[in-house]
Design an enzyme around this catalytic site. Structure first.
Site, PDB file in Angstrom:
ATOM      1  N   CYS A  13       0.446   6.645   2.946  1.00  0.00           N
ATOM      2  CA  CYS A  13      -0.338   7.569   2.215  1.00  0.00           C
ATOM      3  C   CYS A  13      -1.707   7.564   2.337  1.00  0.00           C
ATOM      4  O   CYS A  13      -2.208   6.238   2.221  1.00  0.00           O
ATOM      5  CB  CYS A  13       0.004   7.665   0.573  1.00  0.00           C
ATOM      6  SG  CYS A  13       1.961   7.815   0.385  1.00  0.00           S
ATOM      7  N   CYS A  65      -3.941   5.299  -0.372  1.00  0.00           N
ATOM      8  CA  CYS A  65      -3.240   3.936  -0.744  1.00  0.00           C
ATOM      9  C   CYS A  65      -3.684   2.863  -0.094  1.00  0.00           C
ATOM     10  O   CYS A  65      -3.388   2.891   1.235  1.00  0.00           O
ATOM     11  CB  CYS A  65      -1.815   3.995  -0.801  1.00  0.00           C
ATOM     12  SG  CYS A  65      -0.959   2.564  -1.400  1.00  0.00           S
ATOM     13  N   CYS A  74       3.698  -0.946   3.504  1.00  0.00           N
ATOM     14  CA  CYS A  74       4.296  -0.022   3.397  1.00  0.00           C
ATOM     15  C   CYS A  74       4.526   0.976   4.728  1.00  0.00           C
ATOM     16  O   CYS A  74       3.389   1.255   5.174  1.00  0.00           O
ATOM     17  CB  CYS A  74       3.963   0.943   2.203  1.00  0.00           C
ATOM     18  SG  CYS A  74       4.962   2.388   1.806  1.00  0.00           S
ATOM     19  N   GLU A 116       1.054  -9.119  -3.309  1.00  0.00           N
ATOM     20  CA  GLU A 116       0.374  -9.247  -4.417  1.00  0.00           C
ATOM     21  C   GLU A 116       1.198  -8.805  -5.653  1.00  0.00           C
ATOM     22  O   GLU A 116       2.110  -7.846  -5.442  1.00  0.00           O
ATOM     23  CB  GLU A 116      -0.904  -8.286  -4.449  1.00  0.00           C
ATOM     24  CG  GLU A 116      -1.794  -9.073  -3.436  1.00  0.00           C
ATOM     25  CD  GLU A 116      -3.051  -8.219  -3.297  1.00  0.00           C
ATOM     26  OE1 GLU A 116      -3.399  -7.353  -3.871  1.00  0.00           O
ATOM     27  OE2 GLU A 116      -3.897  -8.911  -2.621  1.00  0.00           O
ATOM     28  N   CYS A 153      -3.552   0.330  -9.374  1.00  0.00           N
ATOM     29  CA  CYS A 153      -2.571   0.859  -8.582  1.00  0.00           C
ATOM     30  C   CYS A 153      -3.204   1.377  -7.125  1.00  0.00           C
ATOM     31  O   CYS A 153      -4.240   1.810  -7.053  1.00  0.00           O
ATOM     32  CB  CYS A 153      -2.351   2.462  -9.135  1.00  0.00           C
ATOM     33  SG  CYS A 153      -1.714   2.352 -10.731  1.00  0.00           S
ATOM     34  N   CYS A 177       3.880  -5.803 -12.479  1.00  0.00           N
ATOM     35  CA  CYS A 177       3.818  -4.773 -11.408  1.00  0.00           C
ATOM     36  C   CYS A 177       4.307  -5.456 -10.293  1.00  0.00           C
ATOM     37  O   CYS A 177       3.250  -6.268  -9.808  1.00  0.00           O
ATOM     38  CB  CYS A 177       2.517  -4.012 -11.392  1.00  0.00           C
ATOM     39  SG  CYS A 177       2.618  -2.874 -10.199  1.00  0.00           S
TER      40      CYS A 177
END
Ligand code: SAH
Ligand code: SF4
Length: 350
Positions: free
Chosen positions: A113, A116, A109, A88, A339, A102
């Site tokens: 975290c 996230c 990942c 994305e 974000c 962005c």
């Protein structure tokens, strides 16, 4: 899109033909070789077959009004890579004609975290520099389509790139740096280094390496907690790279580059948003070239965003302590493009 065979297809042509082809793709952002009318029809057909330009993606446009204070004008694209994996990427249009993209640097990942959405997906792979660049090309084509003025042949372009999409850029250092150099290349994208930002969860080796690149790009550190006890809970990577070591690496970076460094701090209700925590944050952020960017938490499941009153209280403490800080606009939260909301399911684009 696949340009691996471009040089081979054009090998019998005069040299300047390759430059023309690259200009068409990286400067004029054609999306099909049929637009490259300076090539003979046969060659265009061959290029379409052997060097397809199509980028498979579906697009979601924010319903918030463009130019509004709520950060309207954002567009999310879900791009299907050649291997079938999805990434994305988001375009944020600003009223002053700046267009920020962005980009993702990994599929998923590995750092997990807690707050996230990407972290929850786990890690699938590092993106190649081509796959990173492709995200910028996609939105340049998109901007061309919606802003091309017939009279002048001018169109808006991507002016800023932030590495804040899916993934940890410094765990894919070489490809990320390669893509930055291409975006920065005057011959092609010509995006100024100062208009490129990389955000890291605090990978120290990456911060060190970046300080030696001689690049004027912006560095951002995801902080999110003022002490290791809390940071470890929210960001498991803090166990490997504790705060003190990260801040030491940042100080070395600043000494070397004389650049400001941004610290991102997501305000999460009842977790990291008390006055005491603001005070603790102020104590470690009290340096000349540091500045704090407060981010409103975007819902991903577990936590809640701090309410407006608490955000104001937190800001009051930082203000009193004379900390440089700003608050980030919420862009694209209605299209899950804000974000930390980047995560792809396995559905293919239509
Ligand atoms: N992996 C890098 C870059 C991608 S994340 C990093 O962590 O810095 C980009 C920014 O969005 C980071 O500051 C990240 O901490 C933040 N973020 C993650 N989840 C979020 C959420 N749910 N709401 C708001 N910001 C979030
Ligand atoms: Fe990875 Fe950054 Fe998300 Fe953490 S915040 S899981 S480092 S993408």
């Amino acid at each position: 899109m696949n340009l691996d065979n471009l040089e081979k297809v054009l090998e019998k042509e005069p040299k300047y033909r390759l430059k023309q082809a690259k200009d068409a793709v990286f400067k004029n952002f054609i999306s099909d070789w049929s637009e490259a009318t300076f090539f003979a029809k046969d060659l265009r057909d061959k290029l379409n077959k052997e060097c397809p330009l199509k980028i498979e993606a579906d697009v979601l446009v924010s319903k918030k009004p463009f130019g509004s204070a709520q950060g309207g004008g954002s567009v999310k694209a879900r791009i299907k890579l050649r291997d079938g994996l999805m990434i994305e990427t988001v375009l944020m249009r600003h009223i002053d004609n700046r267009n920020t993209v962005c980009v993702s640097s990994q599929v998923g990942c590995p750092l997990g975290c807690l707050f996230c959405a990407t972290g929850k997906m786990g890690f699938k792979k590092n993106l190649t520099s081509d796959e990173i660049i492709e995200q910028v090309i996609f939105f340049n084509r998109y901007l061309k389509k919606i802003t091309l003025s017939e009279a002048e042949g001018l169109f808006q372009r991507v002016t800023n790139v932030t590495y804040m999409g899916m993934g940890e850029p410094f765990l894919n250092y070489e490809n990320v740096l390669k893509s930055i150099r291409i975006l920065n290349d005057k011959e092609y994208f010509n995006i100024g280094a100062r208009s490129i930002s990389v955000s890291t969860a605090g990978i120290i080796e990456g911060i060190k390496k970046l300080s030696q690149e001689g690049l004027q790009i912006n560095l951002a550190i995801s902080l999110h907690a003022p002490n290791d006890k809390l940071r470890k809970e929210l960001m498991p990577i803090d166990k490997k790279y504790p705060l003190e070591a990260v801040l030491k690496a940042v100080d070395d970076y600043i000494n070397k580059t004389k650049r400001k460094v941004m610290f991102e701090y997501v305000l999460i209700k009842g977790v990291n948003d008390s006055d005491e925590q603001a005070m603790e944050l102020a104590k470690i952020m009290n340096k000349k070239l540091y500045f704090v960017n407060l981010i409103l938490y975007n819902a991903t499941g577990i936590f809640k965003a701090s309410d407006t009153k608490r955000v104001e209280g937190f800001k009051r403490v930082l203000g009193k302590e004379k900390i440089n800080f700003s608050q980030r606009y919420r862009f694209g939260d209605d299209i899950q493009a804000a974000c930390g909301q980047f995560a792809t399911n396995t559905k293919s684009p239509q």
